[in-house]
Design an enzyme around this catalytic site. Sequence first.
Site, PDB file in Angstrom:
ATOM      1  N   ARG A 195       0.850  -1.190   0.000  1.00  0.00           N
ATOM      2  CA  ARG A 195       0.000   0.000   0.000  1.00  0.00           C
ATOM      3  C   ARG A 195       0.888   1.244   0.000  1.00  0.00           C
ATOM      4  O   ARG A 195       0.774   2.090   0.893  1.00  0.00           O
ATOM      5  CB  ARG A 195      -0.900   0.021   1.229  1.00  0.00           C
ATOM      6  CG  ARG A 195      -2.091  -0.917   1.154  1.00  0.00           C
ATOM      7  CD  ARG A 195      -3.183  -0.368   2.052  1.00  0.00           C
ATOM      8  NE  ARG A 195      -4.297  -1.294   2.132  1.00  0.00           N
ATOM      9  CZ  ARG A 195      -4.563  -2.040   3.191  1.00  0.00           C
ATOM     10  NH1 ARG A 195      -3.790  -1.991   4.249  1.00  0.00           N
ATOM     11  NH2 ARG A 195      -5.608  -2.842   3.206  1.00  0.00           N
ATOM     12  N   GLN A 241       6.560  -4.751   4.324  1.00  0.00           N
ATOM     13  CA  GLN A 241       6.569  -6.199   4.152  1.00  0.00           C
ATOM     14  C   GLN A 241       6.084  -6.617   2.768  1.00  0.00           C
ATOM     15  O   GLN A 241       5.855  -7.805   2.533  1.00  0.00           O
ATOM     16  CB  GLN A 241       5.687  -6.850   5.229  1.00  0.00           C
ATOM     17  CG  GLN A 241       6.131  -6.507   6.649  1.00  0.00           C
ATOM     18  CD  GLN A 241       5.393  -7.292   7.711  1.00  0.00           C
ATOM     19  OE1 GLN A 241       6.004  -7.915   8.559  1.00  0.00           O
ATOM     20  NE2 GLN A 241       4.069  -7.264   7.680  1.00  0.00           N
ATOM     21  N   ASP A 298      -3.824  -7.944  18.783  1.00  0.00           N
ATOM     22  CA  ASP A 298      -4.045  -6.798  19.669  1.00  0.00           C
ATOM     23  C   ASP A 298      -4.928  -7.181  20.857  1.00  0.00           C
ATOM     24  O   ASP A 298      -4.716  -6.707  21.980  1.00  0.00           O
ATOM     25  CB  ASP A 298      -4.660  -5.622  18.895  1.00  0.00           C
ATOM     26  CG  ASP A 298      -5.730  -6.041  17.899  1.00  0.00           C
ATOM     27  OD1 ASP A 298      -6.227  -7.188  18.000  1.00  0.00           O
ATOM     28  OD2 ASP A 298      -6.070  -5.235  17.017  1.00  0.00           O
ATOM     29  N   HIS A 353     -10.806   4.741   9.617  1.00  0.00           N
ATOM     30  CA  HIS A 353     -10.389   3.408   9.181  1.00  0.00           C
ATOM     31  C   HIS A 353     -11.530   2.762   8.409  1.00  0.00           C
ATOM     32  O   HIS A 353     -12.705   3.074   8.632  1.00  0.00           O
ATOM     33  CB  HIS A 353     -10.035   2.582  10.424  1.00  0.00           C
ATOM     34  CG  HIS A 353      -9.361   1.274  10.150  1.00  0.00           C
ATOM     35  ND1 HIS A 353     -10.029   0.169   9.720  1.00  0.00           N
ATOM     36  CD2 HIS A 353      -8.059   0.895  10.279  1.00  0.00           C
ATOM     37  CE1 HIS A 353      -9.178  -0.844   9.584  1.00  0.00           C
ATOM     38  NE2 HIS A 353      -7.977  -0.426   9.922  1.00  0.00           N
TER      39      HIS A 353
END
Length: 736
Positions: free
Chosen positions: A228, A257, A425, A449
Amino acid sequence: MTDPIDTTADTTTAAGTAAAIGTASGADGLRVLHRVIMPAERDLDVLRLYVDGNVVFGRRSADLADAAEQPAAERDTVPARDGAAGYRSSSKDDSAEIIGRRGIAVPSGTRVSFCTYFNAFPAGYWRRWSTVETVRLRLAVRGEATVLVYRSSGKGHLERIKALRFDSEASVEQTVDLPLAPFIDGGWYWFDIIADGPAAVLDRAEWCAVTEPATPGTATIGITTFNRPKFCVEQLTALAAAGDVLDVVDEIIVVDQGTDRVEDHPDFAAAAEALGDRLRVIDQANLGGSGGFARAMHETVEAGRSTYTLLLDDDVILEPEGIVRAVTFADLARAPMIVGGHMLDLYNRSVLHVFGETIARYRWWMEPAPHTFLGHDLAHAPLRHTPWLHRRADVDYNAWWMCLIPVEVIEKIGLSLPFFIKWDDIEYGLRAKQAGITTVSLPGAAVWHVPWHSKDVMTDWQAYFTERNRIVTALIYSPYERGGNMLKESLFITIKHALAMQYSTAELMLTAIEDALKGPSDLHPSIVTKMGELRDLRSRFVDARAESDLDAFPPVRRRKPPRRGRGVAAPHDRKAMIRTALLGAARQLRPVDEHPRTYPEAVVPHVDQSWWLLTKFDSALVSSADGTKAAWYQRDPRRFWSLVRRANTLHARLMKDWDALSARYRAALPELTSPDAWQETFAKAGKPAPVAKSEAAAKAAAEVEAATSARVDVPAVSLDSAADAAPGVDESGRAG
């Protein structure tokens, strides 16, 4: 009964009193906790998150000097009446104008309120978790104005507590001290401003506190990204433009990554130049969100400069002021704690998507914190009129779209579990809680988001990680024997997927159980190899092969019309639900003829995608959550019964081995999350494999083309030609 106008507050001229960054204490011992801010971008959809009232974006930065003179100019041009300075009456068309990042001009007779998500002061949270006992509101105002100060209780009851008068062509500062004692259950402070005569200007306002002298904390920002580059560079560009917010940032680490590298994006060089030595890019093979964030945590600890690491998704839009607020809150907390930000809806920007989350212990599934709700539109129902937002919400964890973790917490409880994605998380928050470390989701710190309803996270490749990591987390932390109701629920969900012809999803879930049964020693090795295995697995299933055009499939033809022309009705109670499931299973006893294998029987929009509907068809075209593609589901009785038999066997085995397996995972937890174990995994994983030049060029061209589209057009990242990830969800999985 309202208070009389208060003219006793101390006032000083604004010369030389411009507010410093929130983490610095001035000569008077004051530390800014929470600055009143305006939107950083001229985005009409977010205005109600900052200011409540009739507000527009005013002059751009080049015209701010002219705007500052407006109150005086209006005073000079409006005729006087009865020997007094005149002013015009307000009308319904009058709008307050935002001036820069800190100021707002309010026209004559107009009122605006800062009882808003970003600008009200969350007193209940400061009362419960910080060392602060009294907060000081400091305002600088020019013109003739009244400022009304309010507070609310945890029940959402409002009370006017103070009124301040301003009447000066020059900017004048006033302060008022406000106790935090009444906020044990929650509540906010805020103020409204009214232009009594000519237009008034709020130059700045901040909520402050007298604090003990201490070295303010700083943070290293860790951003994990996978293919991205456009989004990540936009994030870096926004951070570079964040001004004095960067005073609390030591370093920004981008763990790249992917194969479509951030550093190859055409705008990266400008962002890197603006950030200078603060920016560091680490190339790493794809270890998912947990691997990327574990790397950021590890690098922060090793550098030894920062007090905190701030984890950020690569595809969010950040309100930069939230960084300062989170750091300041953590600095003044009673004990080391994790401070997270809320999630706003990237597609519908006035919607507060998540206010806080907890784990339902018996089901072992995430849910909104008690008395909170998902998807609340603050433009439609603002803070003042939403009682549940005034009650303090206590959470079990905060998702890593924005999460500040003290270095001393990382040193105490370790890095992330090697989960790749999903539940990393949640597990970290539960581990911290078990160690006596609180997590706070802090109002006024937030990111925009991609919302969950725009993703296929429960049916695509992520279903594997969701299932495996849910089981592993329950094995470690569930207070109930054999995980409570979780295993029964998992079995039912697997069978429902099989009934709905979502065979790839059911297979992913069973593979996840098999891997969980292997024990903790499989977690670190599999984080490097699992994605490739999942790609191969899904490629064998028809329901995982998506096309972007419905015309890519044969035309829809149903051999027989619905019986008596009736549609499919949803089961209305538990008995009807069980009956529908049994009839769906009985249907699997009948073979599938050639017609539904040749032609789909129906088109099922994602909104209607439910197992009880899909059991009625032998084949159907089913659209994805984001509306960009569809897959052809086809009933396969042999595969169905194979999945059901395996599901029963594996769930029975997991129940039988639960206690022994739980002990193994709990014993292995310190080693799994240790820096040494992660360093070994980082070394084995290496860097991303280079892509062919032609492929890289094609990706670069697509990226340039995408850069011309709207910011909310989140690029999808394909696993392979057969199965694309949903927008905002990539192979790194850091989209929630």
